[in-house]
Design a protein around this motif. Structure first.
Motif, short mmCIF file in Angstrom:
data_model
loop_
_atom_site.label_atom_id
_atom_site.label_comp_id
_atom_site.label_asym_id
_atom_site.label_seq_id
_atom_site.Cartn_x
_atom_site.Cartn_y
_atom_site.Cartn_z
N ILE A 65 1.28 -1.07 0.02
CA ILE A 65 0.01 -0.07 0.00
C ILE A 65 0.72 1.36 0.22
O ILE A 65 0.61 2.26 -0.36
CB ILE A 65 -1.07 -0.13 1.52
N HIS A 66 1.54 0.70 0.78
CA HIS A 66 2.54 2.45 0.56
C HIS A 66 3.34 2.63 -0.48
O HIS A 66 4.18 3.79 -1.36
CB HIS A 66 3.60 2.22 2.23
N GLN A 67 3.66 1.99 -1.28
CA GLN A 67 4.49 1.68 -1.75
C GLN A 67 4.18 2.15 -3.78
O GLN A 67 3.99 3.38 -4.34
CB GLN A 67 4.46 0.62 -2.59
N VAL A 68 2.51 2.17 -3.75
CA VAL A 68 1.65 2.47 -4.28
C VAL A 68 1.37 4.13 -3.82
O VAL A 68 0.65 4.80 -5.02
CB VAL A 68 0.18 1.89 -4.09
N ALA A 69 0.91 4.61 -2.64
CA ALA A 69 0.93 5.71 -2.33
C ALA A 69 1.55 6.82 -2.72
O ALA A 69 1.16 7.94 -3.44
CB ALA A 69 0.75 5.50 -0.88
N GLU A 70 3.50 5.88 -2.53
CA GLU A 70 4.62 7.20 -3.34
C GLU A 70 4.27 7.02 -4.39
O GLU A 70 4.61 7.67 -4.79
CB GLU A 70 5.46 6.21 -3.13
N LEU A 71 3.62 6.27 -5.37
CA LEU A 71 3.66 6.64 -7.12
C LEU A 71 2.88 7.82 -7.12
O LEU A 71 2.35 8.33 -8.18
CB LEU A 71 3.04 5.65 -7.16
#
Length: 275
Positions: A65-71
């Motif tokens: 979830i946090h990697q998607v948020a970063e993108l």
């Protein structure tokens, strides 16, 4: 402690062997999610991260979830406000990967039902209006159940995964147990959850490798593993060529003694001594 059932033990050992023989087509999978205990609103637990690791090479693909948020340009502190949209994109990516690798086998730990498992991930994707790629049940292999079949129900203490790590001196760096994962989710520690998920696929592959090469340490004794003295002797006799030759020679000598009692004792001693 009850010894393993010999038929289940043999079948499960064969499954593990086949998985390693076909390791290029086997992924180890694990995921982390919101706590699924004490839920009163009926909503399915949100998923935070999924990791899949190639059994042969160790190459790992993860979805978090946090990697998607970063993108998407969203800070960690803003994930909660956009969680459903971010989770949908994360699951879209996961199922796109699974769908593009059809026919792969998946080795997992207790991912068996709608509470926690493949069905839970699929349900969560549908709840977010997604269309999951459904992995056939024949391609799913539960390492937790395989260990019980091979070593017996009392092969380690509870929780089994944690105590097995201690028994085998596997360092649980970044490893979070169920309670710690629930706490991490409540605190918004999505990075910690992702690191734990990555660590767990590595641990599961490590354990599976030790099962395959026979080096996994458990509470099951050697005699329990081999079903007791009688079964051990039978198996040894059936599988050991030297034993068969010795037994065959002894049988021949016994027949000679029975039907040719007049043979010189020196000849009999020579036969029985292998000279």
């Amino acid at each position: 402690m009850s010894a393993p059932d010999p038929r289940k033990q043999k079948a499960s050992k064969a499954i593990v062997s086949r998985l390693f023989e076909d390791a290029t087509n086997v992924w180890v999978i694990h995921y982390s999610c919101e706590s699924f205990y004490d839920r009163t609103d009926g909503r399915s637990p949100r998923i935070t991260s999924i990791a899949i690791r190639k059994l042969d090479s160790g190459q790992t693909v993860s979805f978090s979830i946090h990697q998607v948020a970063e993108l998407e340009g969203i800070e960690l502190t803003g994930i909660a406000a956009h969680y459903d949209a971010l989770e949908r994109k994360m699951l879209d990516a996961f199922f796109a990967h699974v769908g593009s690798h059809r026919g792969m086998k998946y080795l997992h730990w207790n991912m068996r039902d709608i509470n926690y498992g493949f069905a839970a991930i699929e349900h969560r994707h549908r709840a977010l209006s997604g269309t999951p790629f459904v992995i056939p049940d024949d391609n799913k292999f539960d390492l937790a159940r395989l260990l019980i079949d091979i070593y017996g129900v009392g092969y380690t203490g509870h929780p089994r995964l944690t105590t097995l790590l201690e028994k085998n001196k596997i360092q649980p760096r970044d490893f979070l147990n169920g309670a710690s994962e629930a706490e991490a989710f409540e605190q918004g520690n999505y990075v910690g959850l992702h690191q734990s998920t990555l660590r767990k696929v590595d641990i599961l592959a490590n354990i599976a490798g030790r099962v395959d090469d026979g080096s996994l340490k458990t509470n099951t004794s050697w005699w329990e593993m081999h079903g007791g003295r009688f079964r051990t002797l039978v198996n040894f006799a059936a599988e050991n060529r030297a034993f068969q030759l010795i037994a065959g020679g002894a049988s021949i000598v016994g027949l000679i003694v029975t039907f040719q009692p007049q043979l010189p004792q020196t000849i009999l001693r020579a036969l029985t001594s292998g000279q």
